[in-house]
Design an enzyme around this catalytic site. Sequence first.
Site, PDB file in Angstrom:
ATOM      1  N   ASP A   4     -42.135 -65.417 -31.392  1.00  0.00           N
ATOM      2  CA  ASP A   4     -40.219 -65.042 -30.502  1.00  0.00           C
ATOM      3  C   ASP A   4     -40.206 -64.832 -29.032  1.00  0.00           C
ATOM      4  O   ASP A   4     -39.508 -65.608 -27.958  1.00  0.00           O
ATOM      5  CB  ASP A   4     -40.328 -64.026 -30.898  1.00  0.00           C
ATOM      6  CG  ASP A   4     -40.131 -63.404 -32.161  1.00  0.00           C
ATOM      7  OD1 ASP A   4     -38.533 -63.888 -33.192  1.00  0.00           O
ATOM      8  OD2 ASP A   4     -40.867 -63.571 -33.321  1.00  0.00           O
ATOM      9  N   ARG A  24     -32.313 -66.006 -38.282  1.00  0.00           N
ATOM     10  CA  ARG A  24     -33.464 -65.188 -37.573  1.00  0.00           C
ATOM     11  C   ARG A  24     -34.180 -66.206 -37.197  1.00  0.00           C
ATOM     12  O   ARG A  24     -33.947 -67.292 -37.977  1.00  0.00           O
ATOM     13  CB  ARG A  24     -33.531 -64.092 -38.573  1.00  0.00           C
ATOM     14  CG  ARG A  24     -34.252 -63.712 -39.399  1.00  0.00           C
ATOM     15  CD  ARG A  24     -34.868 -63.596 -40.777  1.00  0.00           C
ATOM     16  NE  ARG A  24     -36.467 -64.290 -39.744  1.00  0.00           N
ATOM     17  CZ  ARG A  24     -37.558 -65.217 -39.981  1.00  0.00           C
ATOM     18  NH1 ARG A  24     -36.870 -65.744 -41.318  1.00  0.00           N
ATOM     19  NH2 ARG A  24     -38.286 -65.576 -39.709  1.00  0.00           N
ATOM     20  N   ARG A  57     -30.420 -59.430 -29.811  1.00  0.00           N
ATOM     21  CA  ARG A  57     -32.115 -59.584 -30.476  1.00  0.00           C
ATOM     22  C   ARG A  57     -32.912 -59.629 -28.951  1.00  0.00           C
ATOM     23  O   ARG A  57     -33.233 -60.476 -28.213  1.00  0.00           O
ATOM     24  CB  ARG A  57     -32.441 -59.945 -31.516  1.00  0.00           C
ATOM     25  CG  ARG A  57     -31.712 -60.049 -32.472  1.00  0.00           C
ATOM     26  CD  ARG A  57     -32.503 -60.102 -34.081  1.00  0.00           C
ATOM     27  NE  ARG A  57     -34.312 -59.101 -34.050  1.00  0.00           N
ATOM     28  CZ  ARG A  57     -34.772 -59.884 -34.795  1.00  0.00           C
ATOM     29  NH1 ARG A  57     -34.740 -61.240 -35.516  1.00  0.00           N
ATOM     30  NH2 ARG A  57     -35.670 -59.741 -35.244  1.00  0.00           N
ATOM     31  N   GLN A 103     -40.586 -60.752 -44.646  1.00  0.00           N
ATOM     32  CA  GLN A 103     -39.991 -61.896 -44.219  1.00  0.00           C
ATOM     33  C   GLN A 103     -41.394 -62.574 -45.336  1.00  0.00           C
ATOM     34  O   GLN A 103     -41.013 -64.343 -45.020  1.00  0.00           O
ATOM     35  CB  GLN A 103     -39.847 -61.847 -42.937  1.00  0.00           C
ATOM     36  CG  GLN A 103     -38.389 -61.344 -42.879  1.00  0.00           C
ATOM     37  CD  GLN A 103     -38.420 -61.265 -41.293  1.00  0.00           C
ATOM     38  OE1 GLN A 103     -38.562 -61.589 -40.438  1.00  0.00           O
ATOM     39  NE2 GLN A 103     -37.031 -60.722 -40.623  1.00  0.00           N
ATOM     40  N   ASN A 156     -44.723 -61.487 -31.953  1.00  0.00           N
ATOM     41  CA  ASN A 156     -44.039 -62.289 -33.289  1.00  0.00           C
ATOM     42  C   ASN A 156     -44.270 -60.841 -33.877  1.00  0.00           C
ATOM     43  O   ASN A 156     -45.082 -59.778 -33.411  1.00  0.00           O
ATOM     44  CB  ASN A 156     -45.926 -63.160 -33.599  1.00  0.00           C
ATOM     45  CG  ASN A 156     -45.548 -64.294 -34.634  1.00  0.00           C
ATOM     46  OD1 ASN A 156     -43.795 -64.370 -34.544  1.00  0.00           O
ATOM     47  ND2 ASN A 156     -46.281 -63.951 -35.037  1.00  0.00           N
ATOM     48  N   LYS A 157     -44.155 -61.134 -34.726  1.00  0.00           N
ATOM     49  CA  LYS A 157     -44.158 -60.145 -36.120  1.00  0.00           C
ATOM     50  C   LYS A 157     -45.270 -59.678 -36.078  1.00  0.00           C
ATOM     51  O   LYS A 157     -45.806 -59.691 -35.797  1.00  0.00           O
ATOM     52  CB  LYS A 157     -43.304 -60.402 -37.154  1.00  0.00           C
ATOM     53  CG  LYS A 157     -42.924 -59.944 -38.041  1.00  0.00           C
ATOM     54  CD  LYS A 157     -41.103 -59.619 -37.859  1.00  0.00           C
ATOM     55  CE  LYS A 157     -41.147 -58.443 -39.120  1.00  0.00           C
ATOM     56  NZ  LYS A 157     -39.828 -58.041 -38.973  1.00  0.00           N
TER      57      LYS A 157
END
Length: 378
Positions: A253, A64, A98, A212, A263-264
């Site tokens: 990302d 990832r 993804r 994470q 982003n996350k």
Amino acid sequence: MADQDARSGEDKRPTEIPVLRWEEPPEGPVLVLLDQTRLPTEEVELVCTDPAGLVEAIRSLAVRGAPLLGVAGAYGVALAAVRGFEVEEAAAALAGARPTAVNLAVGVRRAQAAHQEALTRTGDAGQAASAALAAARAVHEEDARASARMAAHGLALLDELLPAGGHRVLTHCNSGSLVSGGEGTAFAVALAAHREGRLRRLWVDETRPLLQGARLTAYEAARNDMAYTLLTDSAAGSLFAAGEVDAVLVGADRIAADGSVANKVGSYPLAVLARYHHVPFIVVAPVTTVDPHTPDGASIEVEQRPGHEVTEVTAPQVAGAGGGIPVAPLGTQAYNPAFDVTPPELVTAIVTEEGVVSPVTSEALAELCARSRQVTIS
């Protein structure tokens, strides 16, 4: 197909964690991955012998992180070519594994283009496979170099914005060597500050829903002997209010053409908090994360994760629904986006290997991408 190989707890890895490597055993080439779903309790490797195994590793988050996904995607195309699979079919499956991380498709397309060019030119499948592998190795090496340059640019920016030193940095999700061919993106900046004696504290958001930050960033910080503290995502506001955060460093990302940053999930609230408390919110990502074909944040496809990741507590090494302990009533519906999008006006700066963009505008990003293309061509 992907096989697992557990390492002994006594086998200490170096600080630079080998998260991905190409090997050529007698039975045929393979791509070896550090299974990040098993961290931090176990260091286990996945051995991918075909593109389908790599696609599953990407979807399960065994591998990832935007930059590393680009590297993995390129090697996946090479694996398909070398082992005689249909390259176009494999490339399509890999690129779609993804949807939010643009680097994945970029890496896939680069190796695919090298394969097609060599095949058209020579008509030799072996030479085409070698070309795809060479392209994947180039992507890997370039990412490592980009990581080092981002760290240098990011540290210089931190020192400019915070000349007093003793940086107290808040980070979100995981953006270190586990997501890169080098030492990462945002985490690499914090690591550079640590090595220069200028990092006072790394605040690590646990990062829901997959923890994470708790599982991976804390793991990397501990390996590097950094002063770090883990906190729940919902506790970040109290840190800002207490004046304990000097800067926020996050990865990305996908960065849209207008500077919107995916982003996350949880990054956008941090940007809002940072703006209110007059704290720099800095995004660190390679130029390949900038997607000029995505005009704005509303155009970014946000991946939705399974609801059981929220309604159940599951050990990292136990995958799939029903494998965890329920923490919500049976039948509870969960909203579980993997990412959120931060608008450009909340981003203090975007740090790339080609330099820093601040203020963040579509014109500045376009100029950066054009400059990057010129450097690549020359």
